[in-house]
Design an enzyme around this catalytic site. Structure first.
Site, short mmCIF file in Angstrom:
data_model
loop_
_atom_site.label_atom_id
_atom_site.label_comp_id
_atom_site.label_asym_id
_atom_site.label_seq_id
_atom_site.Cartn_x
_atom_site.Cartn_y
_atom_site.Cartn_z
N HIS A 93 -18.11 11.18 5.23
CA HIS A 93 -18.60 9.85 5.61
C HIS A 93 -20.13 9.92 5.70
O HIS A 93 -20.67 10.87 6.27
CB HIS A 93 -18.00 9.45 6.96
CG HIS A 93 -18.40 8.08 7.37
ND1 HIS A 93 -17.88 6.95 6.77
CD2 HIS A 93 -19.29 7.64 8.29
CE1 HIS A 93 -18.43 5.87 7.31
NE2 HIS A 93 -19.28 6.26 8.24
N LYS A 132 -26.97 11.50 0.22
CA LYS A 132 -26.04 11.93 -0.82
C LYS A 132 -26.36 13.36 -1.26
O LYS A 132 -25.45 14.17 -1.48
CB LYS A 132 -26.12 10.95 -2.00
CG LYS A 132 -25.02 11.06 -3.05
CD LYS A 132 -23.68 10.52 -2.59
CE LYS A 132 -23.45 9.06 -2.80
NZ LYS A 132 -23.22 8.61 -4.14
N ALA A 148 -27.57 15.65 0.57
CA ALA A 148 -27.05 16.53 1.63
C ALA A 148 -25.52 16.63 1.54
O ALA A 148 -24.95 17.70 1.77
CB ALA A 148 -27.47 15.99 2.99
N ARG A 190 0.82 -1.22 0.00
CA ARG A 190 0.00 0.00 0.00
C ARG A 190 0.85 1.26 0.00
O ARG A 190 0.53 2.24 -0.67
CB ARG A 190 -0.89 0.04 1.25
CG ARG A 190 -2.02 -0.92 1.23
CD ARG A 190 -2.85 -0.83 2.49
NE ARG A 190 -3.87 -1.85 2.46
CZ ARG A 190 -5.08 -1.65 1.93
NH1 ARG A 190 -5.42 -0.49 1.47
NH2 ARG A 190 -5.96 -2.65 1.89
#
Ligand code: GRF
Length: 197
Positions: free
Chosen positions: A115, A177, A179, A71
């Site tokens: 989030h 979404k 919002a 990563r």
């Protein structure tokens, strides 16, 4: 405010990039304190890349797959592209990678995420199903500074929406979404304004 004084930001995506589109469009308004100068995706062919190009923004795919389990080396390549574009703030918008402490530290205090829950409720995945299963009266979204703990950093802003009878996770996701699309550009604008003050 002139274009020259706008804060240069990058948006990292993995998928459809609807939040990215909201951020780009807001940034293209004359009075917005930031501009999106780069959209980067870890997924080759992510739908959001073409949307960004249509809006006149440089869009780069940097797939993680060739790096296998490494990563950090992938993140170092991402970081190099961000720095080549003289980016001052990194905005995650549906970037579906768990970040290593290396990238988080490299952009400490200069990386934001959105989030789809009212954090600290429901970090992680399946937030809408979990809000419905809990019988919550409302749901929402949160913009926060990225820290090493997943979905844990200091909260910069939240938007709330009602949960209505008959809601499914998909219906609720759509309401949240909408919002997100208003909240994220507002919070990013406030953040860069404060950072410059
Ligand atoms: C959003 O729900 C956001 O909260 C989450 O990922 C989703 C991205 O959606 N982090 P989109 O690609 O912006 O439509």
């Amino acid at each position: 405010m002139t274009i020259a004084s706008k804060t240069r930001i990058a948006v990292l995506i993995s998928g459809s990039g609807t939040n990215m589109v909201s951020l780009v469009k807001a940034g293209q308004q004359a009075d917005c304190p930031y501009e999106v100068v780069l959209v980067l995706s870890n997924i080759e062919g992510a739908a959001g890349l073409d949307k960004a190009r249509e809006l006149g923004v440089e869009a780069v795919a940097l797939p993680h797959r060739p790096y296998g389990k490494d990563r950090q080396t992938h993140e170092q390549a991402v970081d190099e592209v961000l720095r080549q574009h003289d980016v001052k703030l990194v905005v995650l918008a549906g970037y579906m990678r768990i970040l290593t402490p290396w990238l988080v530290q490299a952009w400490k205090g200069r990386m934001l995420n959105i989030h789809p829950s009212l954090l600290p409720l429901y970090p992680g995945l399946d937030t809408h199903a979990r809000a419905l299963a809990a019988g919550d009266a409302e749901a929402g979204c949160t913009v926060h500074i990225v820290t090493e703990g997943m979905d844990e950093g200091p909260i910069l802003g939240q938007a709330r929406v009602p949960i209505l009878s008959g809601d499914t996770p998909d219906i609720l996701a759509e309401r949240v979404k909408a919002a997100e699309h208003t909240l994220y550009p507002q919070v990013v604008a406030e953040f860069v304004t404060k950072a410059e003050a």
